[in-house]
Design a protein around this motif. Structure first.
Motif, PDB file in Angstrom:
ATOM      1  N   SER A  63      80.741  -3.037 114.462  1.00 21.59           N
ATOM      2  CA  SER A  63      79.338  -2.997 114.063  1.00 21.59           C
ATOM      3  C   SER A  63      78.842  -1.567 113.916  1.00 21.59           C
ATOM      4  CB  SER A  63      78.475  -3.724 115.102  1.00 21.59           C
ATOM      5  OG  SER A  63      78.410  -2.968 116.307  1.00 21.59           O
ATOM      6  N   VAL A  64      77.616  -1.473 113.395  1.00 21.83           N
ATOM      7  CA  VAL A  64      76.920  -0.190 113.318  1.00 21.83           C
ATOM      8  C   VAL A  64      75.443  -0.441 113.616  1.00 21.83           C
ATOM      9  CG1 VAL A  64      76.668  -0.435 110.800  1.00 21.83           C
ATOM     10  CG2 VAL A  64      76.368   1.798 111.858  1.00 21.83           C
ATOM     11  N   ASP A  65      74.861   0.387 114.475  1.00 24.92           N
ATOM     12  CA  ASP A  65      73.458   0.233 114.874  1.00 24.92           C
ATOM     13  C   ASP A  65      72.586   1.161 114.027  1.00 24.92           C
ATOM     14  OD1 ASP A  65      74.360  -1.465 116.820  1.00 24.92           O
ATOM     15  OD2 ASP A  65      74.293   0.014 118.423  1.00 24.92           O
ATOM     16  N   PHE A  66      71.742   0.569 113.203  1.00 23.97           N
ATOM     17  CA  PHE A  66      70.851   1.362 112.368  1.00 23.97           C
ATOM     18  C   PHE A  66      69.494   1.551 113.056  1.00 23.97           C
ATOM     19  CE2 PHE A  66      73.702  -0.301 109.055  1.00 23.97           C
ATOM     20  CZ  PHE A  66      73.975   0.873 108.363  1.00 23.97           C
ATOM     21  N   HIS A  67      68.912   2.715 112.865  1.00 19.57           N
ATOM     22  CA  HIS A  67      67.542   2.973 113.301  1.00 19.57           C
ATOM     23  C   HIS A  67      66.853   3.793 112.219  1.00 19.57           C
ATOM     24  CE1 HIS A  67      68.718   7.130 114.372  1.00 19.57           C
ATOM     25  NE2 HIS A  67      69.821   6.578 114.870  1.00 19.57           N
ATOM     26  N   GLU A  68      65.530   3.801 112.241  1.00 13.43           N
ATOM     27  CA  GLU A  68      64.799   4.580 111.258  1.00 13.43           C
ATOM     28  C   GLU A  68      65.150   6.058 111.413  1.00 13.43           C
ATOM     29  OE1 GLU A  68      60.597   3.047 110.069  1.00 13.43           O
ATOM     30  OE2 GLU A  68      60.795   2.742 112.233  1.00 13.43           O
ATOM     31  N   ILE A  69      65.155   6.776 110.312  1.00 11.71           N
ATOM     32  CA  ILE A  69      65.491   8.188 110.349  1.00 11.71           C
ATOM     33  C   ILE A  69      64.524   8.935 111.265  1.00 11.71           C
ATOM     34  CG2 ILE A  69      65.595  10.311 108.974  1.00 11.71           C
ATOM     35  CD1 ILE A  69      66.566   8.617 106.625  1.00 11.71           C
ATOM     36  N   GLY A  70      65.098   9.656 112.222  1.00  7.74           N
ATOM     37  CA  GLY A  70      64.288  10.435 113.155  1.00  7.74           C
ATOM     38  C   GLY A  70      63.732   9.645 114.316  1.00  7.74           C
ATOM     39  N   GLN A  71      64.056   8.348 114.380  1.00 11.47           N
ATOM     40  CA  GLN A  71      63.561   7.500 115.468  1.00 11.47           C
ATOM     41  C   GLN A  71      64.727   7.037 116.339  1.00 11.47           C
ATOM     42  OE1 GLN A  71      60.203   6.915 115.864  1.00 11.47           O
ATOM     43  NE2 GLN A  71      59.929   8.304 114.112  1.00 11.47           N
TER      44      GLN A  71
END
Length: 400
Positions: free
Chosen positions: A183-191
């Motif tokens: 898997s890969v965990d995405f988050h908002e850029i800079g957050q």
């Protein structure tokens, strides 16, 4: 660490399993039960699963259950109870706070859901249909109840995974720190807050995640979920995932609040489908060699609340000997080897040249760790070691 080893093993040993009064599994589950469930939490669960709770029973609970002390994650369970029983009255102290808690988590859920909607539509536009999992799936099935969610888990097919990752990055709004095998965990850029945990399979102890993914696709149904053309697993498959996660959390001592929510999810998944088929759950466990973990989770659920599981499942205790061996390994890994591993991990040979005084400590711990690690997978040897340590008052002064 010797103190921790002695303290925790004492809890299990003193339960009587070495004298054959009860099984190691029952002794370990009793220990976990007391560790996870405070007396007042047990009262809440008892009341939650009572068919027709009374005002007097609620008043008695509130005398010992303070929502300010328990914190938001646990207090949300009491808010569920309030929502499900509008005929019962809460005081001016609890009522407004619980309503505020529901609003807070509802708002937080909307923010998490917005990420799934945005990313999911981008995937749809490129011919990919994600399968929603875990908390996100439960939120869709129970839209009236907000949840504690850090992100939403979604599954895409192995052959679509790389393409899906690129699509998410091409939105220009998300990034990730590390990509794992599964898997890969995405988050908002800079957050830092999570947005979407994108899987090509679910990580499993048995490393059979890809096979489970194929089983999930076999029974999943299509649905418009939060504005995204999605797949959602069957109730049986969602229950199986919940059970395996529960066993894993118990083993690794993580997400204690999540353990409690697992009970509510299991109860809903079984009772919201009239033709719920336990044979599917059991066949999943056999297919990916997770029968033992499933059985351990079922035993834990039955210990906390015997009203959740159907009688035929409660009475059909399977893989008893194998589950006992699994329990011995959990106790060994969690209460002993993990602490030794934590202390050994930062020790490096290169550092000894700078600090020769640490050589003695290094020679005490490293050989012991590498030797004791070899016992993994040999529950009978672990049990012998535990007995021997008990007889010699644990004989591990090298860990002081």
């Amino acid at each position: 660490m010797a103190v921790l080893w002695k303290k925790e093993i004492d809890k299990v040993i003193d339960s009587g399993y070495l004298n054959n009064n009860i099984s190691i599994t029952d002794a370990l589950i009793e220990n976990f039960y007391k560790e996870v469930m405070k007396p007042e939490d047990r009262k809440l669960l008892e009341l939650f699963f009572t068919p027709n709770p009374t005002q007097e029973e609620l008043n008695n609970l509130l005398k010992i259950w303070d929502i300010e002390v328990k914190g938001g994650a646990k207090a949300l369970m009491l808010a569920y109870f309030m929502k499900q029983h509008p005929n019962l009255k809460f005081s001016d102290y609890e009522g407004p706070r619980l309503k505020g808690l529901l609003k807070y988590f509802r708002f937080h859920n909307l923010k998490i859901i917005s990420h799934y909607s945005k990313i999911g539509r981008a995937l749809n536009e490129n011919g990919i249909t994600p399968m929603i999992l875990k908390g996100g799936a439960m939120k869709y099935l129970r839209p009236d109840l907000p949840r504690v969610m850090g992100d939403i888990d979604a599954l895409v097919k192995d052959e679509e995974f790389a393409k899906a990752v690129k699509i998410v990055l091409d939105t220009g709004e998300y990034e990730y720190d590390k990509m794992y095998d599964h898997s890969v965990d995405f988050h908002e850029i800079g957050q830092e807050a999570g947005a979407l945990d994108l899987h090509k399979y679910i990580e499993m102890d048995s490393k059979m995640g890809p096979k489970l993914a194929k089983l999930l696709y076999k029974r999943a149904r299509k649905a418009n979920i939060f504005g995204v053309q999605s797949l959602i697993p069957s109730n049986e498959d969602l229950l199986f995932i919940t059970l395996i996660n529960l066993a894993r959390n118990l083993k690794e001592n993580t997400s204690k609040a999540g353990l409690l929510y697992a009970l509510f999810d299991c109860d809903f998944l079984m009772n919201s489908k009239p033709d719920f088929d336990w044979n599917i759950v059991i066949s999943n466990a056999k297919a990916i060699n997770m029968e033992i973990q499933m059985n351990f989770a079922l035993k834990f659920i039955n210990k906390i609340s015997p009203n959740i599981l159907p009688k035929n499942i409660q009475n059909n205790i399977i893989f008893e000997e194998e589950t006992s061996n699994y329990s011995i390994e959990i106790m060994y890994d969690r209460f002993y080897l993990n602490d030794l591993r934590t202390k050994c991990r930062p020790m490096k040979v290169s550092d000894l040249l700078k600090n020769p005084s640490e050589i003695s400590e290094y020679l005490k711990l490293k050989p012991a760790y590498f030797t004791l690690k070899l016992l993994r997978g040999h529950p009978h040897l672990i049990k012998f070691l535990i007995k021997d340590l008990k007889e010699r008052d644990y004989g591990i002064t090298c860990l002081n």
